[in-house]
Design an enzyme around this catalytic site. Structure first.
Site: not given
Ligand code: GDP
Ligand code: IMO
Ligand code: MG
Length: 468
Positions: A12-13, A15, A39-40, A139, A241, A337
């Site tokens: 959450d910076e 981005k 969440g962008h 796998r 993230q 959220t």
């Protein structure tokens, strides 16, 4: 060339906003890890777009690719695409055939395991991210390409679903046919039952495969991107993230299950490290800290119940006031959220660690406007650990939890008309804020490319365009 966008803290910076800013010059925007836990936010023409899975560039007509390093929930993907179409956009999204698929049982198990873990729980988004990456490494995962080959899909489901059912019922003691098992908010009893039913999963996911094929969405990601680069196009690699929740370099186990750091951009797309390394790697820094989830946080202000370890609501009153101020000014409530985010002062050891792990060639420092109006602004310059000064993060979370931040104090800066500042340029930023920014750039030995002074793209002071 490529420009890689990396979160340098805890997510959450901002981005999404930086991808939007520089995305104009890009032809393709590819995500390389994570899934719909992201969440962008992109603000375009006064409209706010919150994207969990579709790459942020898709809002402006760029081709958006979900790389092989991503985990894809087709339900979220199509619902996001449909919602963007309803708003008049025509997102062009491609998905790597090597990307892994999040299935309903992954989401259910994410919930069950979080409940079981107690103090070790990371406070996940319950989107099934961890369980899907576990299956990838084990796998036994199902990949996007498998959805297009019904016999392969059926064979894989027949192998894995009984195991998942046994895990839920026999190991965790949760009935998957009638209980909701602590799964996502949307799940009801019936869905959870179906989520462990081979026939139902087969039909549903085969149909997703048909839609992916009908819309021509699947790609061999590395080849697709390399061909674009060879043709002289610009590719942006959008991280989700942040470094401190990276599975390798973050505060394990309070992390996500992928690599947001720049190395993830090569493994998660199929472009070589030399290709990504010839481009730019921009570290996105929020001017303070925010965190959704549990685990230590040495520069935290106040606390949030259920997330701050041992928090009993009794942090010093002045800290709580500051925390509330920053949380409200910065809108620090989770995009996915809605949870209140924990907040704290900037943590320089965390940033030095991030700059090294990803090799930042430039920085975008956001949310400088949020701190305006404070008398003073602090930064955790170093840690004191067992009588020693540490300038970077220690390798274990337990040691990190024992670190005491040592602070430097900067004079605050006033609230100003940030839109004016953005149009006038860097020198128009209040002097004390520039002192703060230059301290960060000096410590990280990376130049400032952009300064965010508000959520909109226009509210950004641009010093450098990495594609020029
Ligand atoms: P991401 O996950 O890194 O893309 O960031 P999020 O979208 O989850 O959270 C960042 C929030 O801050 C969003 O609401 C953005 O619109 C907003 N934002 C981004 N940059 C700035 C900035 O410089 N100032 C302010 N006030 N808000 C910003
Ligand atoms: P963006 O891309 C902030 C956190 C969760 C939890 C931990 C593990 O918007 O910056 P997961 O569901 O991934 O298994 O949860 O990681 N987390 C994020 N925090 N921003 C994000 O994404 C996050 N994605 C996951 O809160 O602590
Ligand atoms: Mg976010």
């Amino acid at each position: 060339m490529t420009v890689t966008i990396v979160g340098s803290q805890l997510g959450d910076e901002g981005k999404g906003g930086v991808v939007d800013l520089y995305g104009d010059a890009a032809d393709v925007v590819a995500r390389y890890q994570g899934g719909d836990n992201a969440g962008h936010t992109v603000v375009h023409d006064g409209e706010k777009y919150k994207l969990s899975l579709v790459p942020s560039g898709a809002v402006r007509g760029k081709i958006g690719v979900l790389g092989n390093g991503c985990v894809v929930n087709p339900e979220t993907l199509f619902s996001e695409i449909d919602k963007l179409r309803e708003r008049g956009l025509e997102p062009d999204v491609r998905v790597a055939e090597r990307a892994h698929v999040i299935l309903p049982y992954h989401r259910v198990l994410d919930g069950i395991e979080e409940d079981e873990k107690q103090d070790l729980a990371a406070g996940t988004t319950k989107r099934g991210i961890g369980p899907t990456y576990e299956d990838k490494m084990g796998r036994r995962g199902i990949r996007i390409g498998d959805l297009l080959e019904p016999e392969v899909l059926r064979e894989r489901l027949e192998y894995v679903v009984p195991q998942k059912r046994a895990l839920a019922e026999d190991v965790f003691g949760v009935s998957v046919s009638d209980a909701n098992g602590g799964s996502s908010d949307e799940s009801d009893g019936a869905e959870v039952g179906e989520g462990f039913d081979v026939d139902h999963l087969y039909e549903t996911y085969r149909e997703y495969g048909e839609r992916l094929a009908a819309e021509g969405m699947t790609v061999d990601c590395g080849t697709f991107l390399q061909e674009r680069i060879d043709a002289g196009e610009n590719v942006m690699l959008e991280g989700a993230q942040g470094t401190s929740i990276d599975i390798d370099h973050g505060i394990y186990p309070y992390v996500t299950s992928s690599n947001p750091t720049a190395g993830g951009a090569t493994v998660g797309t199929g472009l070589g490290p030399t290709v990504v390394g010839q481009g730019e790697v921009i570290g996105i820094v929020k001017a303070y800290l925010s965190r959704v989830g549990t685990g230590p946080l040495p520069t935290e202000l106040g606390g949030v119940e259920g997330q701050t370890p041992d928090y009993d609501g009794n942090a010093p009153a002045d800290e709580e006031v500051l925390a509330t101020y920053i949380r409200d000014e910065g809108g620090e409530y989770g995009t996915v959220t809605g949870r209140p985010r924990r907040v704290g002062w900037l943590d320089m050891p965390m940033l030095r660690h991030a700059a090294r792990a990803s090799g930042f060639t430039g920085l975008a420092i956001n949310h400088v406007d949020v701190l305006a109006g404070l008398d003073e602004v602090k930064v955790g310059h170093a840690y004191e650990y067992e009588g020693e000064e540490l300038l970077t993060m220690p390798p274990t979370t337990e040691k990190w939890g024992r670190c005491e931040a040592t602070f430097r104090t900067f004079d605050g800066w006033p609230e100003v008309d940030w839109a004016d500042v953005a149009s006038e340029g860097y020198e128009a930023i209040p002097e004390n804020a520039r002192t703060y920014l230059e301290y960060v750039a000096d410590e990280l030995e990376a130049p400032i490319y952009a300064v965010g002074v508000g959520p909109g793209r226009e509210e950004t002071v641009v010093l450098e365009n990495p594609y020029e």
